[in-house]
Design a protein around this motif. Structure first.
Motif, PDB file in Angstrom:
ATOM      1  N   ILE A  51      -2.811   1.205  -4.602  1.00 44.47           N
ATOM      2  CA  ILE A  51      -1.566   1.625  -5.255  1.00 44.47           C
ATOM      3  C   ILE A  51      -1.841   2.310  -6.591  1.00 44.47           C
ATOM      4  CG2 ILE A  51       0.573   0.775  -6.324  1.00 44.47           C
ATOM      5  CD1 ILE A  51       0.542  -1.465  -4.171  1.00 44.47           C
ATOM      6  N   MET A  52      -2.687   1.695  -7.412  1.00 43.03           N
ATOM      7  CA  MET A  52      -2.903   2.178  -8.779  1.00 43.03           C
ATOM      8  C   MET A  52      -4.181   2.987  -8.959  1.00 43.03           C
ATOM      9  SD  MET A  52      -0.244   1.110 -10.398  1.00 43.03           S
ATOM     10  CE  MET A  52       1.065  -0.074 -10.109  1.00 43.03           C
ATOM     11  N   GLY A  53      -5.134   2.823  -8.027  1.00 46.56           N
ATOM     12  CA  GLY A  53      -6.431   3.479  -8.173  1.00 46.56           C
ATOM     13  C   GLY A  53      -7.464   2.499  -8.687  1.00 46.56           C
ATOM     14  N   PHE A  76      -8.624  -7.902 -10.307  1.00 46.08           N
ATOM     15  CA  PHE A  76      -8.108  -6.541 -10.131  1.00 46.08           C
ATOM     16  C   PHE A  76      -7.724  -6.007 -11.500  1.00 46.08           C
ATOM     17  CE2 PHE A  76      -4.550  -9.451  -9.661  1.00 46.08           C
ATOM     18  CZ  PHE A  76      -3.559  -8.884 -10.456  1.00 46.08           C
ATOM     19  N   GLY A  77      -7.742  -4.695 -11.624  1.00 50.22           N
ATOM     20  CA  GLY A  77      -7.380  -4.077 -12.892  1.00 50.22           C
ATOM     21  C   GLY A  77      -8.298  -4.417 -14.041  1.00 50.22           C
ATOM     22  N   PRO A 131      -7.143  -7.197  -5.297  1.00 54.89           N
ATOM     23  CA  PRO A 131      -7.957  -5.975  -5.395  1.00 54.89           C
ATOM     24  C   PRO A 131      -7.586  -4.876  -4.410  1.00 54.89           C
ATOM     25  CG  PRO A 131      -9.344  -7.903  -5.571  1.00 54.89           C
ATOM     26  CD  PRO A 131      -7.981  -8.409  -5.227  1.00 54.89           C
ATOM     27  N   ASP A 132      -7.404  -5.207  -3.141  1.00 54.82           N
ATOM     28  CA  ASP A 132      -7.125  -4.178  -2.148  1.00 54.82           C
ATOM     29  C   ASP A 132      -5.823  -3.448  -2.453  1.00 54.82           C
ATOM     30  OD1 ASP A 132      -9.441  -4.830  -0.857  1.00 54.82           O
ATOM     31  OD2 ASP A 132      -8.495  -5.965   0.758  1.00 54.82           O
ATOM     32  N   TYR A 181       0.868  -1.178   0.000  1.00 51.92           N
ATOM     33  CA  TYR A 181       0.000   0.000   0.000  1.00 51.92           C
ATOM     34  C   TYR A 181       0.902   1.225   0.000  1.00 51.92           C
ATOM     35  CZ  TYR A 181       1.200  -0.824   4.894  1.00 51.92           C
ATOM     36  OH  TYR A 181       1.883  -1.087   6.044  1.00 51.92           O
ATOM     37  N   PRO A 182       0.374   2.413  -0.281  1.00 54.02           N
ATOM     38  CA  PRO A 182       1.214   3.619  -0.232  1.00 54.02           C
ATOM     39  C   PRO A 182       1.914   3.738   1.119  1.00 54.02           C
ATOM     40  CG  PRO A 182      -0.856   4.114  -1.311  1.00 54.02           C
ATOM     41  CD  PRO A 182      -0.991   2.716  -0.769  1.00 54.02           C
ATOM     42  N   GLY A 183       3.218   3.938   1.077  1.00 53.72           N
ATOM     43  CA  GLY A 183       4.023   3.966   2.282  1.00 53.72           C
ATOM     44  C   GLY A 183       4.761   2.660   2.511  1.00 53.72           C
TER      45      GLY A 183
END
Length: 232
Positions: free
Chosen positions: A167-169, A204-205, A161-162, A121-123
Protein backbone atom coordinates in the motif's frame (compact mmCIF):
# COMPACT_ATOMS: atom_id res chain seq x y z
CA UNK A 1 7.11 15.03 24.62
CA UNK A 2 4.65 13.42 27.03
CA UNK A 3 2.55 11.90 24.31
CA UNK A 4 5.50 9.85 23.10
CA UNK A 5 6.14 8.16 26.46
CA UNK A 6 5.86 4.37 26.49
CA UNK A 7 5.08 2.35 29.60
CA UNK A 8 7.63 -0.46 29.50
CA UNK A 9 7.24 -3.89 31.04
CA UNK A 10 9.68 -6.71 31.78
CA UNK A 11 6.95 -9.18 30.77
CA UNK A 12 4.17 -9.11 28.21
CA UNK A 13 0.77 -7.52 28.64
CA UNK A 14 -2.10 -9.52 27.16
CA UNK A 15 -5.22 -8.17 25.54
CA UNK A 16 -7.94 -8.80 23.02
CA UNK A 17 -9.37 -6.65 20.26
CA UNK A 18 -12.37 -6.34 18.01
CA UNK A 19 -15.63 -8.20 18.46
CA UNK A 20 -16.75 -10.98 20.74
CA UNK A 21 -18.19 -10.75 24.22
CA UNK A 22 -15.45 -12.21 26.43
CA UNK A 23 -14.49 -10.34 29.59
CA UNK A 24 -11.05 -11.96 29.69
CA UNK A 25 -8.57 -13.60 27.33
CA UNK A 26 -6.88 -17.02 27.33
CA UNK A 27 -3.70 -15.40 28.65
CA UNK A 28 -5.42 -12.87 30.90
CA UNK A 29 -6.56 -9.36 30.09
CA UNK A 30 -4.79 -6.10 30.84
CA UNK A 31 -5.89 -4.04 27.80
CA UNK A 32 -8.55 -3.96 25.11
CA UNK A 33 -8.64 -2.34 21.63
CA UNK A 34 -12.06 -1.69 20.07
CA UNK A 35 -13.17 -0.32 16.74
CA UNK A 36 -14.45 3.26 16.83
CA UNK A 37 -15.51 3.44 13.19
CA UNK A 38 -14.44 3.34 9.57
CA UNK A 39 -14.01 5.81 6.75
CA UNK A 40 -16.09 8.80 7.79
CA UNK A 41 -18.67 6.77 9.76
CA UNK A 42 -18.56 6.45 13.52
CA UNK A 43 -19.35 2.96 14.78
CA UNK A 44 -19.71 1.46 11.30
CA UNK A 45 -17.47 -0.41 8.92
CA UNK A 46 -16.32 -3.98 8.32
CA UNK A 47 -17.75 -4.97 11.73
CA UNK A 48 -20.88 -2.81 11.38
CA UNK A 49 -22.78 -0.92 14.05
CA UNK A 50 -20.10 -1.23 16.72
CA UNK A 51 -20.01 -5.05 16.66
CA UNK A 52 -16.22 -4.75 16.75
CA UNK A 53 -16.38 -3.08 20.16
CA UNK A 54 -16.56 -5.47 23.11
CA UNK A 55 -18.12 -3.54 25.98
CA UNK A 56 -17.58 -6.47 28.37
CA UNK A 57 -13.82 -6.37 27.80
CA UNK A 58 -13.69 -2.57 27.96
CA UNK A 59 -15.53 -2.61 31.29
CA UNK A 60 -13.24 -5.32 32.63
CA UNK A 61 -9.99 -3.42 32.00
CA UNK A 62 -11.48 0.06 32.45
CA UNK A 63 -11.36 3.05 30.16
CA UNK A 64 -7.78 3.82 31.20
CA UNK A 65 -6.68 0.55 29.57
CA UNK A 66 -8.93 0.66 26.51
CA UNK A 67 -7.73 1.87 23.10
CA UNK A 68 -9.63 2.65 19.93
CA UNK A 69 -8.82 1.86 16.32
CA UNK A 70 -10.18 3.33 13.10
CA UNK A 71 -10.52 1.44 9.82
CA UNK A 72 -8.94 3.78 7.24
CA UNK A 73 -10.07 3.57 3.63
CA UNK A 74 -7.81 4.41 0.71
CA UNK A 75 -8.27 7.30 -1.73
CA UNK A 76 -10.63 5.64 -4.20
CA UNK A 77 -13.31 5.29 -1.51
CA UNK A 78 -13.49 9.07 -1.25
CA UNK A 79 -16.68 10.38 -2.96
CA UNK A 80 -14.53 13.29 -4.20
CA UNK A 81 -11.70 11.12 -5.52
CA UNK A 82 -9.93 12.87 -8.40
CA UNK A 83 -6.47 11.29 -8.36
CA UNK A 84 -4.76 14.28 -6.74
CA UNK A 85 -2.51 14.21 -3.69
CA UNK A 86 -4.32 17.15 -2.09
CA UNK A 87 -7.70 15.44 -2.31
CA UNK A 88 -6.25 12.19 -0.99
CA UNK A 89 -4.74 14.02 1.98
CA UNK A 90 -8.04 15.76 2.69
CA UNK A 91 -9.75 12.35 2.64
CA UNK A 92 -7.33 11.21 5.33
CA UNK A 93 -8.03 14.37 7.34
CA UNK A 94 -11.78 13.81 7.06
CA UNK A 95 -11.43 10.26 8.37
CA UNK A 96 -9.13 11.43 11.15
CA UNK A 97 -11.60 14.10 12.26
CA UNK A 98 -14.27 11.43 12.63
CA UNK A 99 -11.87 9.24 14.61
CA UNK A 100 -11.26 12.13 17.02
CA UNK A 101 -14.98 12.74 17.41
CA UNK A 102 -15.57 9.04 18.05
CA UNK A 103 -12.83 8.96 20.68
CA UNK A 104 -14.28 12.02 22.40
CA UNK A 105 -17.78 10.55 22.57
CA UNK A 106 -16.89 6.96 23.57
CA UNK A 107 -16.91 6.78 27.36
CA UNK A 108 -15.29 3.32 27.33
CA UNK A 109 -12.04 4.60 25.79
CA UNK A 110 -9.48 6.79 27.54
CA UNK A 111 -6.10 5.55 26.30
CA UNK A 112 -4.72 8.31 24.08
CA UNK A 113 -3.46 6.29 21.10
CA UNK A 114 -5.87 5.75 18.21
CA UNK A 115 -4.63 3.13 15.76
CA UNK A 116 -5.25 3.55 12.02
CA UNK A 117 -6.20 0.13 10.63
CA UNK A 118 -4.38 -0.03 7.28
CA UNK A 119 -4.73 -3.42 5.64
CA UNK A 120 -5.41 -5.12 2.34
CA UNK A 121 -3.67 -4.29 -0.92
CA UNK A 122 -4.17 -2.00 -3.94
CA UNK A 123 -7.64 -2.72 -5.26
CA UNK A 124 -8.99 -3.48 -1.77
CA UNK A 125 -10.39 -1.11 0.88
CA UNK A 126 -9.98 1.84 -1.49
CA UNK A 127 -6.19 1.58 -1.79
CA UNK A 128 -4.82 2.28 -5.27
CA UNK A 129 -1.77 1.44 -7.35
CA UNK A 130 -0.21 4.78 -6.50
CA UNK A 131 1.79 4.79 -3.28
CA UNK A 132 1.96 8.60 -3.29
CA UNK A 133 -1.83 8.87 -3.05
CA UNK A 134 -2.01 6.14 -0.43
CA UNK A 135 0.69 7.87 1.61
CA UNK A 136 -1.22 11.15 1.39
CA UNK A 137 -4.27 9.53 3.00
CA UNK A 138 -2.16 8.26 5.90
CA UNK A 139 -0.34 11.58 6.26
CA UNK A 140 -3.64 13.47 6.40
CA UNK A 141 -5.03 11.06 8.99
CA UNK A 142 -1.82 11.16 11.03
CA UNK A 143 -1.53 14.95 11.03
CA UNK A 144 -5.07 15.61 12.25
CA UNK A 145 -5.17 12.83 14.86
CA UNK A 146 -1.74 13.73 16.23
CA UNK A 147 -2.97 17.30 16.67
CA UNK A 148 -6.29 16.14 18.14
CA UNK A 149 -7.52 17.55 21.44
CA UNK A 150 -4.76 20.13 21.53
CA UNK A 151 -2.03 17.61 20.78
CA UNK A 152 -3.15 15.17 23.47
CA UNK A 153 -3.99 12.29 21.12
CA UNK A 154 -1.47 9.94 19.53
CA UNK A 155 -1.72 8.47 16.02
CA UNK A 156 -0.70 4.82 15.83
CA UNK A 157 -0.94 2.20 13.07
CA UNK A 158 -2.24 -1.36 12.83
CA UNK A 159 -0.80 -3.13 9.79
CA UNK A 160 1.76 -5.74 8.74
CA UNK A 161 4.79 -5.85 6.43
CA UNK A 162 3.05 -7.31 3.38
CA UNK A 163 0.11 -4.92 3.46
CA UNK A 164 2.20 -1.87 4.37
CA UNK A 165 4.75 -2.48 1.63
CA UNK A 166 2.09 -3.00 -1.04
CA UNK A 167 0.00 0.00 0.00
CA UNK A 168 2.65 2.52 1.07
CA UNK A 169 5.82 1.19 -0.55
CA UNK A 170 8.64 -0.74 1.09
CA UNK A 171 10.83 2.35 1.52
CA UNK A 172 8.13 4.48 3.17
CA UNK A 173 8.86 4.88 6.88
CA UNK A 174 6.97 6.11 9.91
CA UNK A 175 8.16 8.52 12.57
CA UNK A 176 10.12 6.44 15.08
CA UNK A 177 7.77 7.49 17.90
CA UNK A 178 4.68 6.09 16.13
CA UNK A 179 3.09 3.25 18.12
CA UNK A 180 2.68 0.26 15.81
CA UNK A 181 0.57 -2.89 16.15
CA UNK A 182 1.33 -5.78 13.80
CA UNK A 183 -0.84 -8.72 12.77
CA UNK A 184 2.01 -10.84 11.37
CA UNK A 185 2.86 -13.61 11.99
CA UNK A 186 -0.27 -15.46 13.11
CA UNK A 187 0.26 -18.20 15.69
CA UNK A 188 -3.33 -19.44 15.76
CA UNK A 189 -6.03 -19.41 18.42
CA UNK A 190 -4.88 -22.63 20.10
CA UNK A 191 -1.27 -21.56 20.48
CA UNK A 192 0.41 -21.16 23.84
CA UNK A 193 0.69 -17.71 25.34
CA UNK A 194 3.67 -15.77 23.95
CA UNK A 195 6.48 -14.87 26.33
CA UNK A 196 8.89 -11.96 26.30
CA UNK A 197 11.33 -14.39 24.63
CA UNK A 198 8.93 -15.59 21.92
CA UNK A 199 7.48 -12.16 21.12
CA UNK A 200 7.67 -12.25 17.31
CA UNK A 201 5.81 -9.23 15.91
CA UNK A 202 7.02 -8.31 12.42
CA UNK A 203 8.03 -4.71 11.79
CA UNK A 204 6.66 -2.38 9.13
CA UNK A 205 7.40 1.22 8.27
CA UNK A 206 10.78 0.96 9.96
CA UNK A 207 9.28 0.78 13.48
CA UNK A 208 9.26 -2.27 15.76
CA UNK A 209 5.69 -3.05 16.90
CA UNK A 210 4.85 -2.65 20.58
CA UNK A 211 1.67 -4.72 20.15
CA UNK A 212 1.37 -8.03 18.32
CA UNK A 213 -1.96 -9.50 17.25
CA UNK A 214 -0.84 -13.10 17.30
CA UNK A 215 -4.18 -14.79 16.56
CA UNK A 216 -7.39 -13.76 14.78
CA UNK A 217 -11.05 -14.79 14.88
CA UNK A 218 -10.84 -16.70 18.15
CA UNK A 219 -14.51 -17.10 18.94
CA UNK A 220 -15.90 -14.92 21.69
CA UNK A 221 -12.40 -13.62 22.45
CA UNK A 222 -12.23 -11.81 19.12
CA UNK A 223 -8.52 -11.42 18.31
CA UNK A 224 -5.62 -12.09 20.69
CA UNK A 225 -2.85 -9.60 21.41
CA UNK A 226 0.40 -9.35 23.34
CA UNK A 227 2.20 -6.09 24.09
CA UNK A 228 5.84 -5.59 24.95
CA UNK A 229 4.99 -2.00 25.89
CA UNK A 230 1.69 -0.16 26.24
CA UNK A 231 1.55 3.19 24.43
CA UNK A 232 -0.20 6.02 26.24
Amino acid sequence: MANETLISSSSLNFGIDGGGDASTGPCGLSFYIGQLGAGTSIGAGPCYSGACFNIEAANQVGASNTYGYWFVFGPSRDPNYDGSVSTAKQWGINQGNQAIQAWNTNSYVARLTIFADIEGYPGMNGWVNNTGLNQAVWEGWYSIVQAGNGGELIAGVYSAPDAWNEIMGSSYTLYSSTPTWSYEPQNGCGSSCPTIYSYDAESFGGVYPVIWQYAQNCGNYGDLDAASELPN
